[in-house]
Design a protein around this motif. Structure first.
Motif, short mmCIF file in Angstrom:
data_model
loop_
_atom_site.label_atom_id
_atom_site.label_comp_id
_atom_site.label_asym_id
_atom_site.label_seq_id
_atom_site.Cartn_x
_atom_site.Cartn_y
_atom_site.Cartn_z
N THR A 1 0.88 -1.30 0.02
CA THR A 1 0.10 -0.08 -0.05
C THR A 1 0.84 1.06 0.04
O THR A 1 2.03 1.08 0.38
N ALA A 11 0.33 4.46 1.68
CA ALA A 11 0.24 5.18 3.12
C ALA A 11 0.87 6.51 2.93
O ALA A 11 1.35 7.05 3.88
N LYS A 14 0.80 7.80 6.58
CA LYS A 14 -0.07 7.14 7.80
C LYS A 14 -0.67 5.98 7.01
O LYS A 14 -0.92 5.83 5.89
N GLN A 15 -0.87 4.99 7.86
CA GLN A 15 -1.70 3.66 7.38
C GLN A 15 -3.24 3.96 7.06
O GLN A 15 -3.62 4.59 7.99
N TRP A 41 -5.62 -1.03 2.70
CA TRP A 41 -5.49 -2.43 3.01
C TRP A 41 -6.79 -3.23 2.72
O TRP A 41 -6.53 -4.35 2.14
N ARG A 61 6.28 -7.11 4.06
CA ARG A 61 6.17 -5.83 4.28
C ARG A 61 7.31 -4.81 3.50
O ARG A 61 8.33 -5.38 3.24
N ASP A 106 4.65 -0.10 3.99
CA ASP A 106 3.55 -0.86 5.10
C ASP A 106 3.77 -0.54 6.38
O ASP A 106 2.99 -1.17 7.09
N ASN A 130 -3.08 -0.02 13.75
CA ASN A 130 -2.97 0.45 12.58
C ASN A 130 -1.77 -0.42 11.80
O ASN A 130 -1.36 -0.06 10.79
N ASN A 131 -1.49 -1.56 12.28
CA ASN A 131 -0.48 -2.34 11.59
C ASN A 131 -1.38 -3.40 11.01
O ASN A 131 -1.46 -4.60 11.33
N TYR A 132 -2.05 -2.82 9.72
CA TYR A 132 -2.99 -3.63 9.17
C TYR A 132 -2.37 -4.79 8.28
O TYR A 132 -3.06 -5.82 7.88
N TYR A 133 -1.01 -4.90 8.10
CA TYR A 133 -0.38 -6.06 7.46
C TYR A 133 -0.81 -7.39 8.22
O TYR A 133 -0.98 -8.27 7.40
#
Length: 670
Positions: A109, A111, A120-121, A126, A148, A152, A163-166
């Motif tokens: 992504t 970001a 930012k994420q 995502w 990542r 990311d 917010n660690n969408y990974y």
């Protein structure tokens, strides 16, 4: 014969430059000769201990092919075609090529916020990534391995951050938050794919999130994965990650290159991240001294590139392809001479092979697959199975020197593709481009540190040297050397005058030294988390990240602000002394503007960069910011002082440059 001082200086500089070039050449040089991987057993018989030998014929066995895509940068703010064409890749390209594995090597992504500066994420990005993977069903058709990238990892304080969408939206993140390995079984062989996550912990906002880091824990983890691949008897190992090895800092006793080089089954390291350096360095490939190929893939974001790679009977081959450019051809035997790996592959397999081998793909059936060797006539290949086409050949005809192989494919829509390259069967070598080697081989952080310290020295030593020389001439009442070059003499005079003004000299020296050791700014390096940035590293709460891209910013700040500021102040000080020489001289408005325009440009540049910093790290970062706000204050105050100071501050300079005159009470030289 008398040797002048300038000659000695020139010789010393040439020696230093020669040593530097020699070290760089040694660093990027790879021995082109194929290694003698033999030894004697207890009976005195010669045994091969190098890469495994394969009998390359027309068999469909010992073959695997896979795809790589990198730097997708799915964004909700810009370039919708990036997303729609990624969907085409998952649907059309993957269905047509039918690889065993797809490697998505980071920056899944974007970001980047709407203004293009903050980072930012974005939850929606995502969701879109996962939606396309699910809608096209691609992760069920093939093994989808994602990892990542630095985008990311923007604005993430820890792995368990919300917010660690990974962790939640990637295919592998749920089970593998960092480095991991998958074994793929094809026929009787096992291939290991190892993902390396070198993202910073924690992950700051841009721009200081460009360099990757592998700490001791992660190095140990990667070593464990390598050992597991050995235990599973993997025939070959493919390692991939986002960061090129030249942009990874190792905080351990060893580094990723030495680990990959020590494991003979580790053939390649596939990465992205550099985006061809703005299209300045395409085809960024290098054979590392450790013996493995490192291949940076151009980005999907702007260039829509992907990579097809194959391991065919122990030989690794690849081709980088533009999206929707059909048909696709990959010659796997004989392989490209530029990408031979003597420590990882067995040349004897190619020499004794009986068939040329080609993988060909298209969205429609193929009409013909043909091969031309050197300038001979075109020969039609036989279809074996799937995408594999073969042509019998007598390899002994090509056993010496460099030869050319060309493949031509035509599909049922009359689309044509021709691929050609050189091959060698006797160890003959062709030199690859040196710039990609430099980018992938030389440690980027060391280069940035070198550039920073060189410009730092140039900002300090000349003025200190001139001040020392001034004291020597003044105390010994010696005459200045006669003029030789007017331009050089003019700027020598300007800098000499500047270094005699105590307030300006010490102000510049203190600020430059502070710039090298003190904090640059304090701001929200991660949202709701204050951090302090130095050139040598960043502190975020109780965590420390070593400096990387900060050295590039420091180098550019010294080159584009500090050094120009020194020359601008020197020019102003010289004009102040000239006005003293001839107080009745009338100065035109044009010259007045020209005198102050450089300092205004420098201040304006710092103001613009300060605004960017505000967008990146918030209001606190610009208020508590010696880097930008401090530079504006220093430049404005020193310039104002130089143009308004009493002429008595110039008395010391005048005593050397005008030994027969003095500054009187009317501020004039008599």
């Amino acid at each position: 014969m008398k040797i002048s001082k300038s000659t000695i200086v020139l010789l010393v500089l040439m020696l230093i430059f020669s040593i530097l070039i020699a070290n760089i050449a040694d660093l990027i040089n790879v021995n082109s000769h194929f290694l003698d991987e033999t030894t004697e057993d207890n009976n005195g018989e010669i045994q091969w201990i190098g890469p495994k030998y394969y009998n390359i014929k027309d068999s469909y066995n010992h073959l695997i092919w896979f795809l790589q895509i990198t730097d997708i940068h799915i964004s909700i703010f810009r370039d919708p075609s990036r997303l729609s064409e990624f969907k085409e890749f998952c649907n059309v390209t993957v269905n047509s090529i039918q690889p065993k594995v797809v490697l998505a090597s980071g920056d899944l992504t974007d970001a980047i916020v709407k203004d293009g500066f903050g980072s930012k994420q974005e939850h929606r990005e995502w969701q879109l990534y996962r939606h396309i993977i699910g809608e096209t069903n691609v992760s069920r058709k093939v093994l989808w391995l994602d990892v990542r990238g630095n985008h990311d990892n923007f604005d993430i304080i820890s792995f368990d951050s919300q917010n660690n969408y990974y962790l939640y939206y990637s295919i592998q993140g749920t089970n593998h938050p960092r480095s991991y390995m998958y074994n793929v079984h094809t026929g009787l062989e096992t291939y290991s794919f190892i993902a390396i996550d070198a993202c910073l912990k924690p992950g700051p906002k841009r721009p200081f999130n460009f360099i990757g880091i592998l700490d001791q824990y992660e190095i140990n983890r990667i070593q464990q994965l390598i050992n597991r691949s050995k235990e599973s008897n993997a025939a070959h190992v493919v390692v991939f990650g986002h960061y090129p090895t030249s942009s990874i800092i190792s905080q351990a006793d060893t580094n990723i290159r030495s680990i990959l080089g020590s494991h003979k089954e580790s053939m390649v390291y596939l990465c992205g991240h550099f985006h061809m350096l703005g299209n300045m360095v395409p085809n960024m490939y290098s054979l590392q001294k450790a013996g493995f190929l490192e291949l940076e893939l151009a980005d999907w974001k702007d260039n829509r590139m992907y990579r097809l790679a194959a391991i065919d009977h122990g030989q690794f081959s690849f081709i980088d392809i533009k999206h929707n450019d059909w048909p696709v051809i990959l010659i796997t035997n004989p392989k490209n001479v530029l990408f031979m790996m003597p420590q990882k592959e067995n040349l004897e397999s190619i020499i004794k092979s009986t068939h040329v081998r080609v993988l060909a793909f298209s969205t429609v059936p193929l009409k013909t697959v043909e091969i031309q060797l050197d300038n001979d006539f075109w020969q039609k290949c036989d279809h074996v199975n799937g995408p594999l086409y073969v042509l019998p050949w007598n390899s002994t005809r090509y056993k010496e020197g460099i030869h050319q192989i060309t493949a031509r494919v035509v599909d049922n829509e009359d689309r044509r593709k021709i691929v050609s390259y050189s091959f060698s069967l006797d160890g003959s070598w062709l030199s690859a481009s040196i710039l990609p080697k430099l980018v992938l081989t030389v440690n980027i952080v060391y280069i940035l540190q070198f550039l920073f310290f060189i410009t730092l020295i140039l900002s300090i030593l000349p003025l200190c040297f001139l001040r020392f020389v001034h004291i020597y001439y003044k105390n010994n009442r010696k005459k200045l050397p006669r003029r030789r070059m007017k331009f050089f003499h003019s700027w020598l005079r300007k800098l000499w005058i500047l270094c005699t003004i105590d307030r300006v000299f010490y102000g510049l020296m203190l600020y430059i030294l502070y710039f090298a050791v003190g904090p640059w700014t304090v701001g929200e390096i991660i949202e709701d988390h204050l951090g302090i940035i130095f050139v040598w590293g960043t502190f975020i709460e109780n965590m420390y990240l070593p400096g990387g891209l900060t050295y590039a910013y420091g180098f550019l700040q010294l080159l584009c602000f500090h050094l120009p500021l020194i020359f601008t102040l020197a020019h102003q000080a010289d004009h102040r002394l000239r006005d003293t020489e001839c107080p009745s001289r009338v100065v035109s408005k044009f010259r007045i503007v020209g005198r102050f325009l450089p300092i205004l440009i420098l201040i304006l540049l710092q103001a613009v960069l300060g605004y960017f910093l505000y967008l990146e790290y918030g209001t606190t970062a610009i208020i508590l910011c010696p880097l930008r706000t401090g530079s504006i204050i220093v430049a404005a105050s020193l310039s104002y002082f130089v143009t308004t100071m009493p002429v008595s501050y110039l008395r010391s300079a005048a005593s050397v440059w005008y030994p027969n005159g003095v500054i009187d009470n009317n501020n004039a030289i008599q």
